[in-house]
Design an enzyme around this catalytic site. Structure first.
Site, PDB file in Angstrom:
ATOM      1  N   GLY A 151    -111.129 -12.187  37.634  1.00 27.90           N
ATOM      2  CA  GLY A 151    -110.917 -13.202  38.656  1.00 27.90           C
ATOM      3  C   GLY A 151    -111.479 -14.551  38.284  1.00 27.90           C
ATOM      4  O   GLY A 151    -111.159 -15.562  38.910  1.00 27.90           O
TER       5      GLY A 151
ATOM      6  N   CYS B  54    -113.145 -18.978  39.844  1.00 26.84           N
ATOM      7  CA  CYS B  54    -112.550 -19.267  41.149  1.00 26.84           C
ATOM      8  C   CYS B  54    -112.831 -18.148  42.152  1.00 26.84           C
ATOM      9  O   CYS B  54    -113.357 -18.385  43.231  1.00 26.84           O
ATOM     10  CB  CYS B  54    -111.046 -19.480  41.008  1.00 26.84           C
TER      11      CYS B  54
ATOM     12  N   ALA C   7    -114.347 -13.361  23.551  1.00 27.64           N
ATOM     13  CA  ALA C   7    -113.276 -13.523  22.574  1.00 27.64           C
ATOM     14  C   ALA C   7    -113.539 -14.731  21.668  1.00 27.64           C
ATOM     15  O   ALA C   7    -114.000 -15.784  22.127  1.00 27.64           O
ATOM     16  CB  ALA C   7    -111.940 -13.685  23.273  1.00 27.64           C
TER      17      ALA C   7
ATOM     18  N   GLU D  74    -124.226 -40.638  45.310  1.00 28.51           N
ATOM     19  CA  GLU D  74    -122.911 -40.793  44.688  1.00 28.51           C
ATOM     20  C   GLU D  74    -122.857 -42.080  43.873  1.00 28.51           C
ATOM     21  O   GLU D  74    -123.269 -43.143  44.339  1.00 28.51           O
ATOM     22  CB  GLU D  74    -121.821 -40.795  45.767  1.00 28.51           C
TER      23      GLU D  74
ATOM     24  N   THR E 215    -123.507 -31.678  41.378  1.00 31.53           N
ATOM     25  CA  THR E 215    -122.058 -31.419  41.355  1.00 31.53           C
ATOM     26  C   THR E 215    -121.345 -32.675  40.866  1.00 31.53           C
ATOM     27  O   THR E 215    -120.700 -33.377  41.639  1.00 31.53           O
ATOM     28  CB  THR E 215    -121.539 -31.034  42.754  1.00 31.53           C
TER      29      THR E 215
ATOM     30  N   GLY F 174    -119.115 -32.718  38.275  1.00 30.91           N
ATOM     31  CA  GLY F 174    -117.917 -32.394  37.518  1.00 30.91           C
ATOM     32  C   GLY F 174    -118.068 -31.101  36.747  1.00 30.91           C
ATOM     33  O   GLY F 174    -119.100 -30.421  36.822  1.00 30.91           O
ATOM     34  N   ARG F 175    -117.034 -30.761  36.006  1.00 26.73           N
ATOM     35  CA  ARG F 175    -117.012 -29.514  35.261  1.00 26.73           C
ATOM     36  C   ARG F 175    -116.576 -29.766  33.822  1.00 26.73           C
ATOM     37  O   ARG F 175    -115.833 -30.725  33.544  1.00 26.73           O
ATOM     38  CB  ARG F 175    -116.076 -28.487  35.926  1.00 26.73           C
TER      39      ARG F 175
ATOM     40  N   HIS G 125     -93.326 -25.491  69.304  1.00 28.66           N
ATOM     41  CA  HIS G 125     -94.122 -26.273  70.249  1.00 28.66           C
ATOM     42  C   HIS G 125     -94.939 -25.345  71.127  1.00 28.66           C
ATOM     43  O   HIS G 125     -94.409 -24.360  71.637  1.00 28.66           O
ATOM     44  CB  HIS G 125     -93.216 -27.124  71.138  1.00 28.66           C
TER      45      HIS G 125
END
Length: 468
Positions: free
Chosen positions: A44, A47, A120, A207, A272, A274-275, A447
């Site tokens: 998985g 995520c 891998a 920020e 946090t 970025g990645r 509606h």
């Protein structure tokens, strides 16, 4: 450890089992490929295990708790509520994450995909070696897909550990901090800030840009800013985080603005900013695969690298690091490998921030459309004029549709408000299928529903508004 020269032959090897990898493996198997998928951690990927899914679980849990503290105009009084962080984490891990990852593993087996646990490494453009706990396996492949995802960026002066957290560690905290400093006000930082603010943590956001959620227009993000302020959060923009100094009791963060240095003290600091793509330790150089200076793999519009039988998808290639983008690319690449005509088309990629309120956008805004030479105009309809929003007591926000004034085609949409993530799908389909605003007005919407705002905005674009 046993190392042998024997290499198992496979049609396709997929490295990584996140929303890109497992989708690519399943679709390729459906198209007749013999597939092996390699995962070094949990099925998985990030995520499902430590990112999209667990964060949304905690957003939901914390939002439900926050409701108990709000006064309602319709006579509901929850009384004093308690939040058990340990039970919430247990529910997230056991009921949500394990349920989904177990389901993915079952789907892989159902499609006769070999699952190999281990790390891998490419040995050549036709061979991958997988290092496991007690042995090493080798695979000779006709084609390979790199879907190894990304990891949080660690910035100088903020070494992860103890009281300096990345997003993964923040989702594992079994206590509700009294105070937290968040470095980086992008969507990950703001989503997690929302979780802890809902639980009563005093939040400070640092920020570097002039506004939090800088990828969205300010009139969208302003709703989130106002909600944070209501919850007592402090937001500092145009600042640079310098360093974090930890002690047993707290962590102090130095940050600078306009040449002046300030210090803030809190229980934890969450970084946090970025990645980074996970491409630096899988032996791409031995396969001759080219990457750019950010570590992103260079691919063409079919996901093919400079090595014709090696492909890459998801966070390891250019573009927004979104799970649904990776899944889309996975299906395209599986088709290409199977010999079908396919290629990437990034015209319509929706983006969502699961903040309070949610922000969801797709296509182009007016400024972007005009830059493309389109005679564009935006039309906006407020939640406050929608019957369903009123009946939900959730009237903050609006729906905005960008229209090509010459053709009346819908070229973009922005929504801020309740269930924006769900509402955006109709507008995403409208852009993908080249619908006009008149087409939207001809669709009978239920509606009362929030989706009626889409019809109302389209009627406004036609100059025939009923409810505004």
């Amino acid at each position: 450890m046993v190392v042998g020269d024997f290499a198992k032959k496979v049609d396709l090897i997929v490295i990584g089992s996140g929303p890109g990898g497992y989708v690519a493996a399943i679709r390729a198997a459906q198209l007749g490929q013999k597939v092996t998928i390699v995962e070094k951690d949990s099925i998985g990927g990030a995520c499902l295990n430590v990112g999209c899914i667990p964060s949304k679980a905690m957003i939901h849990a914390s939002s439900e708790f926050a409701k108990t503290k709000e006064k309602t105009p319709f006579g509901l009084d929850y009384g004093k509520a308690k939040f058990d962080m340990k039970k919430a984490i247990e529910w997230k891990d056991n009921s949500v994450v394990k349920g989904l990852t177990g389901g993915i593993a079952a789907l892989l087996k159902k499609n006769k995909i070999e699952i190999v646990q281990g790390e891998a490494h490419f040995m050549s453009e036709e061979r991958v070696r997988v290092v496991r706990e007690n042995d090493v396996l080798s695979f000779d492949f006709k084609n390979a897909i790199v879907a190894t995802g990304s990891r949080p960026i660690q910035i100088p002066g903020f070494k992860f550990g103890k009281r300096v957290l990345d997003s993964t560690a923040a989702l594992e905290l079994n206590e509700v901090p009294k105070t937290m400093t968040i470095v980086g006000g992008g969507y990950i930082g703001c989503e997690l800030a929302g979780v802890f603010a809902n639980l009563g943590t005093e939040i400070t956001i640092l920020e570097g840009a002039d506004n939090i959620l800088p990828i969205f227009d300010k009139d969208l993000s302003s709703f989130v800013v106002n909600k944070f302020k209501e919850q007592g959060a402090t937001i500092h923009t145009n600042v640079k985080a310098e360093k974090a100094v930890q002690s047993k009791e707290n962590v102090k963060v130095d940050y600078s603005k306009d040449g002046k240095t300030e210090t803030i003290e809190s229980d934890y600091v969450l970084v946090t900013v970025g990645r980074r793509p996970n491409t630096d330790d899988i032996g791409l150089e031995y396969a001759g695969v080219k990457v750019d200076d950010k570590g992103l793999i260079l691919v063409d519009d079919q996901g093919r690298t400079n090595v014709s039988n090696i492909f890459a998808i998801g966070d390891v290639i250019a573009g927004p690091a979104l799970a649904h983008k990776a899944s889309y690319e996975a299906k395209v690449v599986a088709d290409v490998i199977a010999g079908n005509a396919a290629g990437f088309d990034y015209t319509v990629i929706p983006s969502v921030s699961y903040t309070n309120p949610e922000i969801a956008v797709v296509g182009m805004n007016v400024k972007e459309a005009k830059a493309e030479g389109i005679k564009a105009k935006a039309y906006k309809f407020p939640y406050a004029a929608n019957g369903r929003a009123l009946s939900m007591n959730d009237t903050l926000g609006f729906v905005r549709i960008t229209v090509d004034e010459d053709s009346k085609f819908i070229v973009g949409a922005e929504i801020v408000g309740a269930q924006a993530s769900e509402l955006l799908t109709e507008l995403t389909m409208a852009i993908e299928t080249q619908l006009t605003v008149e087409d939207l007005t001809l669709i009978i919407h239920t509606h009362p529903s929030l989706s009626e705002m889409i019809m109302d905005t389209a009627e406004l674009a036609m100059g025939l508004p009923i409810h505004l």
